[in-house]
Design a protein around this motif. Sequence first.
Motif, short mmCIF file in Angstrom:
data_model
loop_
_atom_site.label_atom_id
_atom_site.label_comp_id
_atom_site.label_asym_id
_atom_site.label_seq_id
_atom_site.Cartn_x
_atom_site.Cartn_y
_atom_site.Cartn_z
N THR A 157 -48.82 19.53 32.03
CA THR A 157 -47.81 20.60 32.12
C THR A 157 -47.76 21.39 30.82
O THR A 157 -47.70 22.63 30.83
CB THR A 157 -46.43 20.00 32.43
OG1 THR A 157 -46.54 19.20 33.61
CG2 THR A 157 -45.40 21.08 32.65
N LEU A 158 -47.80 20.69 29.70
CA LEU A 158 -47.79 21.34 28.40
C LEU A 158 -48.99 22.27 28.25
O LEU A 158 -48.85 23.41 27.81
CB LEU A 158 -47.81 20.28 27.30
CG LEU A 158 -47.94 20.76 25.87
CD1 LEU A 158 -46.73 21.58 25.46
CD2 LEU A 158 -48.12 19.58 24.93
N GLY A 159 -50.16 21.80 28.62
CA GLY A 159 -51.37 22.62 28.54
C GLY A 159 -51.26 23.88 29.40
O GLY A 159 -51.67 24.97 28.99
N MET A 160 -50.68 23.74 30.58
CA MET A 160 -50.48 24.91 31.45
C MET A 160 -49.50 25.89 30.81
O MET A 160 -49.69 27.11 30.88
CB MET A 160 -49.99 24.48 32.83
CG MET A 160 -51.05 23.74 33.63
SD MET A 160 -50.63 23.37 35.36
CE MET A 160 -49.04 22.58 35.25
N ALA A 161 -48.46 25.37 30.16
CA ALA A 161 -47.48 26.22 29.48
C ALA A 161 -48.14 26.98 28.33
O ALA A 161 -47.91 28.19 28.16
CB ALA A 161 -46.30 25.39 28.99
#
Length: 184
Positions: A157-161
Amino acid sequence: MKEEFLNLLRGINREGMDNLIEFIEKTDFFVAPASTRFHGSYEGGLLEHSLKVYELLKEKIKNSSIPIEVSEDSVKIIALLHDICKVNFYKVDYRNAKNAMGEWEKVPYYTVNDMIPYGHGEKSVMMLTEYIKLTVEEKYCIRWHMGFTEPKELYTTLGMAFKKYPLALLVHEADLEATYFFDI
């Protein structure tokens, strides 16, 4: 530093900013530590850390390998207020420790007194939105400013953000640099 911080906030054109400033002035923001032991663990550490993140973030945006289009107001909000969750969060307690002469004495230290257990970045977003409207990008940047110190289960999720809002990665980097390069 307090006046510099307040002047930067006063320069933001956002409805509700006066109420947010009033709230901040009633908290321990200007005397709170940035952490209990990792960085800025001294009186005024939170203020100093926030100003350093602002300074570093401006440089990161200017020197970014990709163009970052962001208003100065957003940069101020994100950098200066990313850790607003730490207001009224720490308290001073005492423990016994030996002094230089080997004698026991009571010494102060910071401990956590979390009255609003809502996380970290998400807590800052929640607190800010009680006073001002944040853009979606500001919410992402503040929410994910802890980057890869988040639990590994959130890395996807962090990488997508970070991919969706590259500014969020720069905020995380500025926060890390303030912490590890400047110890604030």
